[in-house]
Design a protein around this motif. Structure first.
Motif, PDB file in Angstrom:
ATOM      1  N   PRO A 538       6.039  -5.583  11.556  1.00  0.00           N
ATOM      2  CA  PRO A 538       5.932  -4.672  12.078  1.00  0.00           C
ATOM      3  C   PRO A 538       7.037  -4.157  13.134  1.00  0.00           C
ATOM      4  N   ILE A 539       7.614  -2.376  13.083  1.00  0.00           N
ATOM      5  CA  ILE A 539       8.016  -2.034  13.523  1.00  0.00           C
ATOM      6  C   ILE A 539       7.738  -1.205  14.981  1.00  0.00           C
ATOM      7  N   ASP A 540       7.951  -0.646  16.184  1.00  0.00           N
ATOM      8  CA  ASP A 540       7.748   0.227  16.853  1.00  0.00           C
ATOM      9  C   ASP A 540       5.920   0.239  16.873  1.00  0.00           C
ATOM     10  N   GLY A 541       6.073  -1.050  17.662  1.00  0.00           N
ATOM     11  CA  GLY A 541       4.188  -1.567  18.240  1.00  0.00           C
ATOM     12  C   GLY A 541       3.580  -0.915  17.263  1.00  0.00           C
ATOM     13  N   ALA A 542       3.539  -0.898  15.744  1.00  0.00           N
ATOM     14  CA  ALA A 542       2.554  -1.518  14.588  1.00  0.00           C
ATOM     15  C   ALA A 542       2.370  -3.533  14.667  1.00  0.00           C
ATOM     16  N   GLU A 543       1.206  -3.101  14.850  1.00  0.00           N
ATOM     17  CA  GLU A 543       0.809  -5.103  14.825  1.00  0.00           C
ATOM     18  C   GLU A 543      -0.292  -5.176  13.711  1.00  0.00           C
ATOM     19  N   ASN A 544       0.061  -6.404  13.767  1.00  0.00           N
ATOM     20  CA  ASN A 544      -0.697  -7.374  12.069  1.00  0.00           C
ATOM     21  C   ASN A 544      -0.781  -5.943  10.780  1.00  0.00           C
ATOM     22  N   PHE A 545       0.666  -6.093  10.437  1.00  0.00           N
ATOM     23  CA  PHE A 545       0.559  -4.930   9.239  1.00  0.00           C
ATOM     24  C   PHE A 545       0.530  -5.526   7.662  1.00  0.00           C
ATOM     25  N   SER A 546      -0.566  -4.788   7.372  1.00  0.00           N
ATOM     26  CA  SER A 546      -0.859  -5.327   6.275  1.00  0.00           C
ATOM     27  C   SER A 546      -0.580  -4.329   4.777  1.00  0.00           C
ATOM     28  N   VAL A 547      -0.469  -4.375   4.142  1.00  0.00           N
ATOM     29  CA  VAL A 547      -0.068  -4.320   3.087  1.00  0.00           C
ATOM     30  C   VAL A 547      -1.706  -3.726   2.122  1.00  0.00           C
ATOM     31  N   GLU A 548      -2.586  -4.394   2.238  1.00  0.00           N
ATOM     32  CA  GLU A 548      -3.681  -4.738   1.434  1.00  0.00           C
ATOM     33  C   GLU A 548      -4.349  -3.750   1.264  1.00  0.00           C
ATOM     34  N   ASP A 549      -4.649  -3.069  -0.188  1.00  0.00           N
ATOM     35  CA  ASP A 549      -5.357  -1.727  -0.277  1.00  0.00           C
ATOM     36  C   ASP A 549      -4.479   0.022   0.794  1.00  0.00           C
ATOM     37  N   ARG A 550      -3.397  -0.455   0.700  1.00  0.00           N
ATOM     38  CA  ARG A 550      -2.662   0.545   1.529  1.00  0.00           C
ATOM     39  C   ARG A 550      -2.208   1.466   0.198  1.00  0.00           C
ATOM     40  N   ILE A 551      -1.773   2.602   0.812  1.00  0.00           N
ATOM     41  CA  ILE A 551      -0.835   3.637   0.267  1.00  0.00           C
ATOM     42  C   ILE A 551      -0.062   2.839   0.555  1.00  0.00           C
ATOM     43  N   ILE A 552       1.446   2.312  -0.013  1.00  0.00           N
ATOM     44  CA  ILE A 552       2.923   2.103   0.904  1.00  0.00           C
ATOM     45  C   ILE A 552       3.927   2.836   0.089  1.00  0.00           C
ATOM     46  N   ILE A 553       4.207   3.595   1.677  1.00  0.00           N
ATOM     47  CA  ILE A 553       5.763   4.190   1.606  1.00  0.00           C
ATOM     48  C   ILE A 553       6.945   3.471   1.929  1.00  0.00           C
ATOM     49  N   LEU A 554       7.853   2.938   0.507  1.00  0.00           N
ATOM     50  CA  LEU A 554       8.471   2.069   0.436  1.00  0.00           C
ATOM     51  C   LEU A 554       9.838   3.589   0.748  1.00  0.00           C
ATOM     52  N   VAL A 555      10.602   2.801   1.507  1.00  0.00           N
ATOM     53  CA  VAL A 555      11.836   3.560   2.263  1.00  0.00           C
ATOM     54  C   VAL A 555      12.818   3.499   2.047  1.00  0.00           C
ATOM     55  N   ASP A 556      14.038   3.523   1.196  1.00  0.00           N
ATOM     56  CA  ASP A 556      15.323   3.513   1.402  1.00  0.00           C
ATOM     57  C   ASP A 556      16.636   4.616   1.436  1.00  0.00           C
ATOM     58  N   ASP A 557      17.826   4.102   1.863  1.00  0.00           N
ATOM     59  CA  ASP A 557      18.499   5.548   2.354  1.00  0.00           C
ATOM     60  C   ASP A 557      19.207   5.795   1.128  1.00  0.00           C
ATOM     61  N   VAL A 558      19.791   4.678  -0.032  1.00  0.00           N
ATOM     62  CA  VAL A 558      20.014   5.246  -1.090  1.00  0.00           C
ATOM     63  C   VAL A 558      19.542   4.224  -1.879  1.00  0.00           C
ATOM     64  N   ILE A 559      19.795   4.568  -2.958  1.00  0.00           N
ATOM     65  CA  ILE A 559      19.031   3.811  -4.493  1.00  0.00           C
ATOM     66  C   ILE A 559      20.447   4.295  -5.242  1.00  0.00           C
ATOM     67  N   ASN A 560      20.707   3.262  -6.327  1.00  0.00           N
ATOM     68  CA  ASN A 560      21.817   2.823  -7.317  1.00  0.00           C
ATOM     69  C   ASN A 560      21.563   2.179  -8.941  1.00  0.00           C
ATOM     70  N   SER A 561      21.653   0.507  -7.680  1.00  0.00           N
ATOM     71  CA  SER A 561      21.081   0.165  -8.909  1.00  0.00           C
ATOM     72  C   SER A 561      19.516  -0.408  -9.196  1.00  0.00           C
ATOM     73  N   GLY A 562      19.412  -0.064  -7.907  1.00  0.00           N
ATOM     74  CA  GLY A 562      17.635  -0.284  -8.232  1.00  0.00           C
ATOM     75  C   GLY A 562      17.413  -1.878  -8.055  1.00  0.00           C
ATOM     76  N   TRP A 563      18.202  -2.951  -7.664  1.00  0.00           N
ATOM     77  CA  TRP A 563      17.921  -4.495  -8.010  1.00  0.00           C
ATOM     78  C   TRP A 563      17.445  -4.779  -6.438  1.00  0.00           C
ATOM     79  N   THR A 564      17.496  -4.101  -5.249  1.00  0.00           N
ATOM     80  CA  THR A 564      17.431  -4.251  -3.860  1.00  0.00           C
ATOM     81  C   THR A 564      15.539  -3.661  -3.854  1.00  0.00           C
ATOM     82  N   VAL A 565      15.525  -2.619  -4.894  1.00  0.00           N
ATOM     83  CA  VAL A 565      14.322  -2.022  -4.132  1.00  0.00           C
ATOM     84  C   VAL A 565      13.194  -2.677  -5.341  1.00  0.00           C
ATOM     85  N   GLN A 566      13.642  -3.273  -6.350  1.00  0.00           N
ATOM     86  CA  GLN A 566      13.172  -4.064  -6.999  1.00  0.00           C
ATOM     87  C   GLN A 566      12.146  -4.891  -6.354  1.00  0.00           C
TER      88      GLN A 566
END
Ligand code: NCD
Length: 646
Positions: A538-566
């Motif tokens: 968690p960053i900036d004060g978030a606690e117990n970050f969970s992905v369960e049942d959440r709508i996750i927005i995955l953020v990156d600056d640049v996408i090229n090959s896509g490997w990192t995202v995968q």
């Protein structure tokens, strides 16, 4: 000269599914014949050599018993300290000599990848009976055989793997096989003893599979009768399905499994642990209570044995405790494996899978595997380094996969042997690296210093160009926020995950913008896809970050090959089951190697593969955004620069 065709079983993946099915069928036949006390002569005249460089009870004795039961003979070096290995004879020489005395070799060895070396040098078939912490394929055949017998099938079973999943070689082979047969794997590692990265990587790339992990506490609440464990996934994670129409979506959520079908428990592999691992936390321990809950009452308890304290003796009388049956299956199953080899000799089936061609390194210093237990670190200079291009390509590291132990060596500096130029790797130069591999002119260095000492000079970079100014970067981030708001209606369900480091900065800025526009401040986490131990925090004060049942927005600056995202996606799925994952990128460069299309794009910037994009971002909350800009530059194309050659 062996009377068997050269067919090695170094990994469980060397066996086709049809081979495994054939082993099961043959084992059924042999088990029945043994039961009737039939005289079997299938392997009459064949000699098997067992070379055990490590202690063994079950594996060696059941292999030897199998060969005797088949009417063949056995020669054995059960204690290699009593052989010429004690005089320093290499593994390569030992197996070549022994192949002169036997038709097949069964090898157990403490070093990762030793079976690969033996298989490469021995002219006869080599069966891996355990190489370091890597694999133990014949144990997996016994495990699958019993599991299938007890459950009637393998597909769709939910199997919890418990204990030391890091060093347990039986677990690694079993994971590949369970994934192949469509079982759901739930990993329950003892603290710090997670399934290693190279195993997860192989699962993801070769089987499109990602297993889920639950904690010991969650397991305890299940085993203690609280019935509170929510097991995910209920179906194997098929990564390919995330990307069907270009959007990142999870497979539709299904019901959690009503029950566990098997516990596969393993001992702590003390002998494979380094000093700093030795203080591992609480270890799993099963007693009769573990099988009393509604979710576990149908489960069988498996163990490759030997057990230490992890299975109470009181379990032994329970018909669901099948570990002694696994051990007993060692004879018919290994008889079947030997018989399968004989069928291969008779041309009944196809040969082993081809090994990917290794990169030729012409220049010193040659890369060295970074795994301290890799067989190449012990066997001496006759073993040339063998690396293929790894798939876990970080944006700033070239990953080379060791052809013996499969671990990835991460190198930061790459050079071109003809022009004697080097640069610090980043994924935009993958095109060059592939070309240099083809030419046989790739050099890799551990450091700038090593490159310079080898007589290499840095590449000159081409002129820098600004492709987005402050206003454009600010505008692109605004646009991303608007796209997210327009697309996602349930804002309170959104959590934002930024890929370190720029993706995480961008995540916070996006969160602030979305917060200002909607009044909902989403929890944020940073994800480092290349540091699994601390992969999601968690960053900036978030606690117990969970992905369960959440709508996750995955953020990156640049996408090229896509490997990192995968890879980031796989990490998220390991943490739980989100309702959806959407991908937001500031810049899409469009040279995708994997079928992933971002849902929200700040700007499309098609670039050529030799160009490097550099994003600079002001921190979230910063007054001035004057730091925001995107630059592009190229390294000098080496082949167009012959005057630079030495
Ligand atoms: C296993 C091994 O040697 O890897 N034993 C076996 O072959 N049945 C498991 C272990 O030693 O823990």
């Amino acid at each position: 000269m062996s009377r068997l065709a050269k067919f090695d079983v170094v990994s469980i993946e060397d066996l086709e599914t049809s081979d495994i099915e054939r082993v099961f069928a043959l084992a059924d036949g042999f088990a029945a014949q043994l039961e009737h006390g039939d005289q079997i002569t299938t392997a009459a005249g064949l000699i098997m050599a067992t070379l055990f460089y490590e202690p063994s009870t079950r594996t060696r004795l059941s292999f030897e018993s199998s060969m005797h039961r088949l009417g063949g003979s056995v020669i054995s070096s059960a204690d290699m300290h009593a052989s010429s290995a004690a005089k320093g004879e290499s593994l390569a020489d030992t197996v070549r000599v022994v192949a002169g005395y036997a038709d097949l070799i069964v090898l157990r060895h403490p070093h990762d990848g030793a079976a690969r070396v033996a298989a490469d040098y021995a002219p006869c078939p080599v069966l891996n009976a355990g190489d370091g912490s890597r694999e133990h394929p014949s144990q997996t055949l016994c495990d699958l055989y019993i599991l299938r017998k007890k459950k009637g099938h393998l597909k769709g079973l939910t199997v919890a793997l418990c204990g030391d999943l890091k060093h347990g070689r039986t677990v690694h082979s079993l994971i590949y096989a369970l994934a192949r047969f469509g079982a759901n794997i739930v990993a329950v590692p003892t603290s710090g003893m997670n399934v290693p990265d190279y195993v997860l990587e192989r699962l993801a790339t070769e089987r499109n599979y990602s297993l889920s992990t639950v904690t010991m506490d969650e397991l305890k609440s299940l085993a203690g009768g609280l019935d509170a464990l929510y097991l995910t996934p209920s179906a194997p994670h098929q990564m390919a399905l995330f990307t069907g129409d270009g959007a990142l979506r999870p497979i539709p959520a299904a019901e959690p499994p009503a029950a566990l079908d098997a516990f596969y428990v393993t001992r702590l592999q003390k002998e494979r642990m380094s000093g700093k691992e030795a203080g591992a936390g609480e270890y799993v321990r099963f007693d009769a209570r573990a099988l009393r809950t509604s979710r576990t009452q149908e489960a069988v308890v498996m163990h490759p044995l030997p057990r230490l304290g992890e299975l109470a003796y009181e379990l032994d009388a329970d018909p669901r405790a099948v570990y002694f049956e696994q051990a007993a299956a060692g004879v018919p199953v290994r008889m079947a494996l030997i018989a399968l080899l004989m069928e291969k000799a008779a041309g009944a089936s196809t040969g082993p899978r081809p090994i990917a061609e290794a990169i030729r390194f012409k220049t010193e210093p040659l890369p060295r595997c970074s795994n301290p237990n890799c067989v190449t670190r012990f066997e001496g200079a006759y073993l040339a380094p063998r690396f293929t291009l790894g798939r876990g390509i970080d944006t700033t590291v070239l990953a080379l996969k060791c052809g013996f132990c499969e671990r990835e060596l991460k190198t930061e500096y790459v050079g071109h042997a003809r022009t004697h130029r080097y640069y610090r790797f980043d994924e935009n130069q993958q095109g060059y690296v592939r070309q240099w591999i083809e030419e046989g002119s790739l050099a890799v260095f551990e450091s700038r210093k090593q490159a310079e000492e080898a007589g290499y000079e840095p590449y000159r970079r081409g002129p820098q160009r600004e492709i987005m100014n402050q206003e454009e970067v600010v505008g692109a981030i605004e646009s991303l926020a608007d796209q997210v708001i327009a697309d996602v209606h349930d804002m309170p369900a959104v959590s934002i995950v930024g890929v370190v480091s720029h993706g995480a900065m961008l995540a916070l800025r996006l969160r602030d913008l979305i917060g200002a526009k909607t009044g909902v401040l989403a929890p944020c986490a940073a994800l480092d896809a290349y540091k699994p131990a601390d992969a999601l925090h968690p960053i900036d004060g978030a606690e117990n970050f969970s992905v369960e049942d959440r709508i996750i927005i995955l953020v990156d600056d640049v996408i090229n090959s896509g490997w990192t995202v995968q890879r980031a996606m796989a990490t998220i799925w390991q943490r739980g089951r989100p309702a959806a994952v959407k991908l937001a990128v500031l810049i899409d460069r469009g040279h995708r190697a994997v079928p992933i299309r971002p849902n929200y794009v700040g700007k499309n910037i098609p670039t050529s593969s030799g160009e490097r994009v550099q994003v600079r971002l002001a921190a979230a909350g910063a007054e001035s955004k004057s730091h925001d800009r995107v630059m592009i530059y190229s390294i000098v194309e080496p082949l167009k620069e012959p005057e630079a050659a030495h």
